[in-house]
Scaffold this motif. Sequence first.
Motif, mmCIF file in Angstrom:
data_model
loop_
_atom_site.group_PDB
_atom_site.id
_atom_site.type_symbol
_atom_site.label_atom_id
_atom_site.label_comp_id
_atom_site.label_asym_id
_atom_site.label_seq_id
_atom_site.Cartn_x
_atom_site.Cartn_y
_atom_site.Cartn_z
ATOM 1 N N THR A 123 0.803 -1.223 0.000
ATOM 2 C CA THR A 123 0.000 0.000 0.000
ATOM 3 C C THR A 123 0.838 1.276 0.000
ATOM 4 O O THR A 123 0.299 2.349 -0.203
ATOM 5 N N GLU A 124 2.141 1.171 0.237
ATOM 6 C CA GLU A 124 2.984 2.370 0.365
ATOM 7 C C GLU A 124 3.979 2.552 -0.778
ATOM 8 O O GLU A 124 4.308 3.681 -1.136
ATOM 9 N N PRO A 165 -3.941 4.627 -6.889
ATOM 10 C CA PRO A 165 -3.497 3.808 -5.748
ATOM 11 C C PRO A 165 -2.522 2.711 -6.196
ATOM 12 O O PRO A 165 -2.687 2.131 -7.271
ATOM 13 N N ASP A 190 -6.174 -4.871 0.703
ATOM 14 C CA ASP A 190 -4.770 -4.542 0.960
ATOM 15 C C ASP A 190 -4.660 -3.424 2.003
ATOM 16 O O ASP A 190 -3.769 -3.435 2.846
ATOM 17 N N GLU A 191 -5.560 -2.448 1.921
ATOM 18 C CA GLU A 191 -5.583 -1.380 2.926
ATOM 19 C C GLU A 191 -5.933 -1.954 4.295
ATOM 20 O O GLU A 191 -5.365 -1.562 5.311
ATOM 21 N N ASP A 192 -6.889 -2.892 4.312
ATOM 22 C CA ASP A 192 -7.281 -3.517 5.587
ATOM 23 C C ASP A 192 -6.092 -4.252 6.198
ATOM 24 O O ASP A 192 -5.862 -4.207 7.401
ATOM 25 N N LYS A 195 -2.982 -3.604 5.830
ATOM 26 C CA LYS A 195 -2.022 -2.648 6.382
ATOM 27 C C LYS A 195 -2.504 -2.104 7.722
ATOM 28 O O LYS A 195 -1.733 -1.928 8.656
ATOM 29 N N ARG A 196 -3.809 -1.843 7.805
ATOM 30 C CA ARG A 196 -4.371 -1.200 8.998
ATOM 31 C C ARG A 196 -4.182 -2.048 10.252
ATOM 32 O O ARG A 196 -4.122 -1.523 11.357
#
Lengths: 148, 93
Positions: free
Chosen positions: A117-118, B89, A140-142, A144-145
């Motif tokens: 994600t980065e 993104p 993918d964001e989940d 990372k979170r």
Amino acid sequence: MIRLQREDFDPGAEIAAMTAGRTDIGGLAAFVGLVREMAGERRIDAMTLEHYPGMTEKKLAEIEAEARRRWPLQASLVVHRYGRLEPGDRIVLVVTASAHREAALASCQFLIDWLKTEAPFWKLEEGPEGAGWVEARASDEDAKRRWR
Amino acid sequence: MALRRPYLQPMKLLYFALFRARIGRGEEEIDPPAGIRTVGALVDWLAERGPGYRAALADPRLVKVAVNQEYVDRDHPVGPRDEVAFFPPVTGG
């Protein structure tokens, strides 16, 4: 250490080099990402990885530094490829080594979750119906979170 | 006093992946109007430059911006000599 390269890598050789002469490492974890032949129902003939030269290296180094701040690691390595790849080809390698397994396993997963994600990479998939840019996934964001 | 010659200190804009395809180029140097001082204002101004720009930049949720290779939000300042990158993104790993 981080490396960005067009060429393939040999996970076994990378691990051997990382551990050569070291007796302080009790365990290491490795993740290898590969090009899949299917994207959902679509067949993939090739995938081209584009990146942002300069920022990519910078973000990978930051992500690695963050892992080393959070866990006691004896060694760490991220190798990410760019350019045109085909199904079965290796894309990314993450290796983390620590005195004990917990830090190695957790930091390895952290690194790949954050990298997804980065780090500024984008995938262009080619298939029988043409080419299209891969869209980012909410999962993918989940992933990372979890590490916040 | 020297004359103001803004084109000597342009902003460098970079476009990646789908945005490069839509806008039709990977980079350009521009000298935006004096009122453009934030990322948000720059995005809105660029989106009016043509259909390719508008298509790339229309949905703010799908526009990532980096100024001098750091992720920033719409309130972040921009100015001469900045390297400003626009991209969708990311999908590495």
